[in-house]
Design an enzyme around this catalytic site. Structure first.
Site, short mmCIF file in Angstrom:
data_model
loop_
_atom_site.label_atom_id
_atom_site.label_comp_id
_atom_site.label_asym_id
_atom_site.label_seq_id
_atom_site.Cartn_x
_atom_site.Cartn_y
_atom_site.Cartn_z
CG HIS A 134 -9.44 8.23 1.40
ND1 HIS A 134 -8.55 7.54 2.85
CD2 HIS A 134 -9.29 6.61 0.41
CE1 HIS A 134 -9.39 6.62 2.29
NE2 HIS A 134 -9.85 5.58 1.73
CG ASP A 151 -8.64 10.97 3.27
OD1 ASP A 151 -9.95 10.91 3.41
OD2 ASP A 151 -7.56 10.05 3.53
CD GLU A 163 -7.61 -1.68 3.31
OE1 GLU A 163 -6.90 -0.10 2.62
OE2 GLU A 163 -8.15 -1.82 4.37
CD GLU A 208 -9.52 -2.09 7.74
OE1 GLU A 208 -8.68 -1.35 6.64
OE2 GLU A 208 -10.43 -1.14 8.65
CG ASP A 252 -8.03 1.85 8.22
OD1 ASP A 252 -8.96 2.61 8.54
OD2 ASP A 252 -8.65 1.40 6.81
C1 XUL Z 1 -12.21 0.77 4.77
C2 XUL Z 1 -10.85 1.08 5.01
C3 XUL Z 1 -10.63 1.94 3.67
C4 XUL Z 1 -9.20 1.80 3.07
C5 XUL Z 1 -8.56 2.74 2.50
O1 XUL Z 1 -12.82 -0.19 5.55
O2 XUL Z 1 -10.63 -0.13 4.95
O3 XUL Z 1 -10.06 3.08 4.46
O4 XUL Z 1 -8.02 1.93 4.13
O5 XUL Z 1 -8.78 3.37 1.24
CO CO Z 2 -8.35 0.04 5.43
#
Ligand code: XUL
Ligand code: CO
Length: 436
Positions: free
Chosen positions: A101, A104, A232, A268, A339
């Site tokens: 990000h 970050d 996402e 995810e 992640d």
């Molecule tokens: C939060 C998440 C984030 C995204 C990127 O749950 O998964 O870290 O991957 O903003």
């Molecule tokens: Co994520």
């Protein structure tokens, strides 16, 4: 400076019999599986926010880690040291990609303009490090959920000033990603949702979110950024309801607002479970729509109902995921981004190695097993057989839209009750186990 002194050199593949905790047992980067090397297929990435910026803090306690790259005398010096730590870590792991990000890699300044300046400064340093090491950016994104201004969302904010600031922040994050040759750009709508409908104009929020994404598409064209846009999905947390709820919801939103050609999905695992789905369900829905673009590889905990972001070590999950990924011919410009964060009590920097090595081995092994199942047609033949009645002329006519209820009625009245066939779930589960 060497931040990871426990690992002197590069982590290498030693094979399944190795007892060396700092070696790969399954991930053999140059091994060819289905015409591509493991490295080319898996495209692993290190997540900057968890790996270097994660402190071990949770909602009941402060940070527990003591990281050497945090010991600078100013926020910008710490940012430069953290960047060095990132490239050292990726090189030692043999991972080609990282993800970040904007906030970050570069600290917030006292003003928004100063934050933008900080980002430009750190991006120039990152560009140099990328050129020196060959480590690449899988994706960049903007953090639109930490700063207090985003308490009620960014692209869905009720406040136009907040919406405009978020737009500006995305523009800068896209510039940064483009400058660093990022292969994708991710939109995770951290607070793009609502906490109560009592104060929410749902239609306004969805409309403004679509405009937000459309402007990103326009800006992408304008600057000639060729990376893939990814959304996402996540159903909730931090908001009670997040608009990008799951794959199906995102796909329908993109279709409704005519954005479908410009985005793919970044799935995810832990977000899937929060949505009440399996990881493979979310992957399958995205892949079926031709929109599976990338993966945030992690896992939740069956006993805990929140986004624990643990490193993925469940072999079944990896096998099922890799079957879907391999069947669609890989992830294209996407990859497997970890992640995931080490547990609060895992306080040594070497734990970051153990975590990534275990996850990389899990997906490498998942790839090998999935490809074997695919190559043997072990499940495909069963599925083809299960649907074989659809291969008939009648089946073809139904799918072509040339059949009618009247025709089917006549057919059924003359042929009687259809044959009962077993779904054979247990048999198929046993087949999968023979490969594991
Ligand atoms: C939060 C998440 C984030 C995204 C990127 O749950 O998964 O870290 O991957 O903003
Ligand atoms: Co994520």
């Amino acid at each position: 400076m060497d931040y990871f002194t426990e690992v002197k050199d590069v982590v290498t593949y030693e094979g399944p019999d190795s007892k060396n905790p700092l070696a790969y047992k399954w991930f053999n980067k140059d091994q060819v599986v289905a015409g591509k090397t493991m490295g080319e297929t898996l495209r692993y990435a290190v997540a900057y926010w968890h790996t270097y910026k994660g402190s071990g803090a949770d909602m009941f306690g402060v940070g527990t880690y003591d990281r050497p790259w945090d010991k600078g005398s100013s926020p910008l010096e710490i940012a430069a040291m953290t960047l060095d730590a990132n490239f050292e870590f990726c090189q030692k792991l043999g991972v080609d990609y990282y993800c970040f990000h904007d906030r970050d890699i570069a600290p917030e300044g006292d003003t928004f303009a100063e934050s933008c300046k900080n980002l430009d400064h750190v991006v120039a340093l990152a560009e140099k490090k990328q050129n020196e090491t060959g480590i690449k950016l899988l994706w960049g994104t903007a953090c639109l959920f930490v700063h207090p201004r985003y308490a009620c969302g960014a692209g869905t904010s009720s406040n136009l000033g907040v919406f405009a600031t978020a737009s500006s922040q995305i523009k800068h994050a896209m510039d940064a990603t483009a400058q660093l040759g990022g292969e994708n750009y991710v939109f995770w709508g951290g607070r793009e949702g609502y906490d109560t409908l009592l104060n929410t104009n749902l239609k306004q929020e969805l409309d403004s979110f679509a405009s937000f994404l459309q402007m990103a598409v326009d800006y992408k064209k304008k600057i000639g950024f060729t990376g893939q846009f990814l959304i996402e999905p996540k159903p909730c947390e931090p908001t009670k309801h997040q608009y990008d709820h799951d794959s199906a919801t995102v796909i329908s939103f993109l279709r409704e607002y005519d954005l479908i050609d410009h985005f793919k999905l970044n799935i995810e695992a832990n977000h899937a479970t929060l949505a009440g789905h399996t990881f493979e369900h979310e992957l399958a829905i995205a892949s079926n729509a031709g929109l599976l673009g990338s993966v945030d590889a992690n896992r939740g905990d069956v006993m805990l109902g929140w986004d624990t972001d643990q490193f993925p070590t469940n072999l079944y999950d990896a096998v099922y995921a890799m079957m879907i990924i391999q069947k669609q011919g890989g992830l294209g410009s996407g990859g497997l981004n970890f992640d995931a964060k080490v547990r609060r009590a895992s306080t040594d920097t070497v734990d970051l190695f153990h975590a990534h090595i275990g996850a990389m081995d899990t997906f490498a092994r998942g790839l090998l097993i999935a490809q074997q199942i695919i190559d043997d047609g072990a499940l495909d033949a069963e599925i083809a057989d299960r649907y074989s009645s659809w291969d008939s002329e009648l089946g073809k006519s139904i799918l072509a839209g040339t059949c009618s209820f009247d025709e089917l009625d006549a057919q059924v009245l003359s042929s009687g009750e259809p044959e009962l066939r077993s779904g054979r779930q247990e048999y198929l589960e046993n087949i999968v186990n023979t490969y594991i």
